[in-house]
Scaffold this motif. Structure first.
Motif, PDB file in Angstrom:
ATOM      1  N   TYR A  97       0.849  -1.186   0.000  1.00  0.00           N
ATOM      2  CA  TYR A  97       0.000   0.000   0.000  1.00  0.00           C
ATOM      3  C   TYR A  97       0.888   1.240   0.000  1.00  0.00           C
ATOM      4  N   PRO A  98       0.383   2.371  -0.523  1.00  0.00           N
ATOM      5  CA  PRO A  98       1.211   3.588  -0.554  1.00  0.00           C
ATOM      6  C   PRO A  98       1.762   3.994   0.809  1.00  0.00           C
ATOM      7  N   ALA A  99       1.000   3.772   1.880  1.00  0.00           N
ATOM      8  CA  ALA A  99       1.452   4.183   3.213  1.00  0.00           C
ATOM      9  C   ALA A  99       2.721   3.459   3.649  1.00  0.00           C
ATOM     10  N   LYS A 100       2.972   2.287   3.087  1.00  0.00           N
ATOM     11  CA  LYS A 100       4.174   1.526   3.459  1.00  0.00           C
ATOM     12  C   LYS A 100       5.428   2.070   2.782  1.00  0.00           C
ATOM     13  N   ALA A 101       5.260   2.868   1.735  1.00  0.00           N
ATOM     14  CA  ALA A 101       6.383   3.545   1.053  1.00  0.00           C
ATOM     15  C   ALA A 101       7.501   2.580   0.687  1.00  0.00           C
ATOM     16  N   LEU A 102       7.151   1.413   0.202  1.00  0.00           N
ATOM     17  CA  LEU A 102       8.166   0.405  -0.120  1.00  0.00           C
ATOM     18  C   LEU A 102       9.007   0.808  -1.325  1.00  0.00           C
ATOM     19  N   GLN A 103       8.502   1.752  -2.110  1.00  0.00           N
ATOM     20  CA  GLN A 103       9.313   2.260  -3.221  1.00  0.00           C
ATOM     21  C   GLN A 103      10.590   2.917  -2.694  1.00  0.00           C
ATOM     22  N   ASN A 104      10.551   3.445  -1.477  1.00  0.00           N
ATOM     23  CA  ASN A 104      11.742   4.063  -0.902  1.00  0.00           C
ATOM     24  C   ASN A 104      12.817   3.026  -0.588  1.00  0.00           C
ATOM     25  N   LEU A 105      12.383   1.833  -0.227  1.00  0.00           N
ATOM     26  CA  LEU A 105      13.352   0.749  -0.001  1.00  0.00           C
ATOM     27  C   LEU A 105      13.985   0.326  -1.324  1.00  0.00           C
ATOM     28  N   ILE A 106      13.212   0.346  -2.399  1.00  0.00           N
ATOM     29  CA  ILE A 106      13.768   0.041  -3.724  1.00  0.00           C
ATOM     30  C   ILE A 106      14.785   1.116  -4.123  1.00  0.00           C
ATOM     31  N   GLU A 107      14.458   2.374  -3.827  1.00  0.00           N
ATOM     32  CA  GLU A 107      15.403   3.467  -4.094  1.00  0.00           C
ATOM     33  C   GLU A 107      16.708   3.254  -3.327  1.00  0.00           C
ATOM     34  N   VAL A 108      16.602   2.844  -2.078  1.00  0.00           N
ATOM     35  CA  VAL A 108      17.793   2.574  -1.271  1.00  0.00           C
ATOM     36  C   VAL A 108      18.621   1.468  -1.906  1.00  0.00           C
ATOM     37  N   ALA A 109      17.957   0.401  -2.347  1.00  0.00           N
ATOM     38  CA  ALA A 109      18.674  -0.718  -2.972  1.00  0.00           C
ATOM     39  C   ALA A 109      19.446  -0.262  -4.200  1.00  0.00           C
ATOM     40  N   SER A 110      18.883   0.701  -4.944  1.00  0.00           N
ATOM     41  CA  SER A 110      19.572   1.197  -6.141  1.00  0.00           C
ATOM     42  C   SER A 110      20.837   1.970  -5.790  1.00  0.00           C
ATOM     43  N   LYS A 111      20.933   2.460  -4.552  1.00  0.00           N
ATOM     44  CA  LYS A 111      22.098   3.233  -4.120  1.00  0.00           C
ATOM     45  C   LYS A 111      23.164   2.356  -3.452  1.00  0.00           C
ATOM     46  N   ILE A 112      22.793   1.131  -3.104  1.00  0.00           N
ATOM     47  CA  ILE A 112      23.741   0.222  -2.455  1.00  0.00           C
ATOM     48  C   ILE A 112      24.127  -0.852  -3.474  1.00  0.00           C
TER      49      ILE A 112
END
Length: 340
Positions: free
Chosen positions: A214-229
């Motif tokens: 769901y949008p409230a979980k903001a899991l796209q931000n974890l994907i963004e983090v993975a792209s930086k590591i």
């Protein structure tokens, strides 16, 4: 014998549904209370849901055909449908859970010829989710109006009470701060076995979470983090599913993370797999008092989480945690890197 009707917006398994199930399974003397669980239409094609849990536990259940998660034209028929059910079943108390059920259920009780007590448990205020400004204002207005017809509003943490008062949702005397009823988590699989069952490599570090999409979980931000590591020895993974799945898959593909960011789908009793993780991360922008954090604490995992809902209160005395501001990808990335 007192009759209590629990209503939650959707049956798809998550924190609010577990709260309802645990409350109805363990929270009452069945010789003194007659409990029924009711819910609306699913938000996605979930294989794990409240109906199946109630069926296996012999808890009476009912589905409202017009109760849906999003604000829509179905809301007026939903109010009428719930009103008629209240008049038919004549509960002594209705206990509403989650924002949509909390609003339409309160209005239904108001216009019903039968007048039950109305309790409402807030699983995170909906107007804190990402949404258009007009929708946010509408939710605030509806919460204020519906609160006039509620006898008790249960919030999961002191911060949620503070938000209610800040937005003038209701008078302070209606609010009760309460923790989840938590009856202990699933027995944990040993790490090697958990990795094997989830088809994850034994020789890599696993950063994971358990969450609905769901949008409230903001899991796209974890994907963004993975792209930086950029480290092939680190795997990011999520146990869960939901309406945002296609968006997450597209983002994973765009970042070429198909081998390093894995969506594992729904798992029954998902917490049993927590030993597969080396680090638990919950990047939400809105929460109440998430069971996933309680379960990660029980598994003694290091935890990186955002400062939302009751999460800081839950982790106050937990030693191995880092709390960062919500929606701050840089700080989330830095926090995760500390544990690598």
């Amino acid at each position: 014998m007192k009759k209590i009707l629990y209503i939650v917006t959707i049956p798809d398994w998550g924190g609010a549904q577990k709260y309802v199930f645990d409350s109805t399974s363990f929270g009452f003397d069945k010789s003194e209370f007659e409990i029924t669980v009711a819910y609306g239409q699913p938000a996605f094609d979930s294989k794990i849901n409240l109906m199946e849990k109630c069926k296996k536990s012999n808890i009476p259940y009912h589905q409202f055909k017009n109760l849906k998660r999003q604000i829509s034209l179905y809301d007026l028929p939903a109010i009428w449908e719930i009103k008629k059910y209240i008049e038919k079943e004549k509960p002594d108390r209705i206990h509403l859970n989650s924002s949509k059920a909390g609003i339409v259920g309160s209005f239904a009780a108001k216009i019903s010829n039968h007048k039950p007590q109305v309790w409402y448990t807030v699983h995170g205020w909906a107007f804190l989710e990402p949404m258009a400004n007009w929708r946010k204002k509408l939710y605030i207005f509806l919460e204020r109006l519906a609160s006039k017809y509620r006898d008790k509003i249960i919030v999961l943490g002191k911060k949620e009470k503070k938000i209610a008062l800040e937005y003038k949702i209701c008078p302070e005397e209606k609010i009760e701060v309460k923790n989840h009823i938590y009856w202990g988590g699933q027995s944990l699989l040993e790490k090697t076995n958990a990795l094997k069952v989830l088809n994850l490599p034994q020789n890599k570090k696993i950063i994971g979470t358990i969450a609905n999409f769901y949008p409230a979980k903001a899991l796209q931000n974890l994907i963004e983090v993975a792209s930086k590591i950029n480290n092939p020895d680190i795997i990011f993974t999520i146990i869960g599913d939901g309406p945002e799945r296609n968006n997450y898959e597209l983002l994973i593909t765009n970042y070429k993370l198909q081998d390093r960011f894995l969506l594992l789908g729904e798992k029954d009793n998902a917490s049993q797999y927590l030993n597969a993780f080396d680090l638990f991360v919950l990047p939400s922008i809105k929460e109440g008092m998430p069971y996933a954090i309680l379960e990660a604490m029980q598994a003694k995992l290091p935890i990186v989480v955002t400062e939302v809902g009751a999460v800081p209160e839950m982790l106050e005395n937990y030693p191995n945690k880092t709390i960062v501001p919500p929606a701050d990808i840089e700080k989330l990335t830095e926090a995760i890197k500390k544990y690598l």
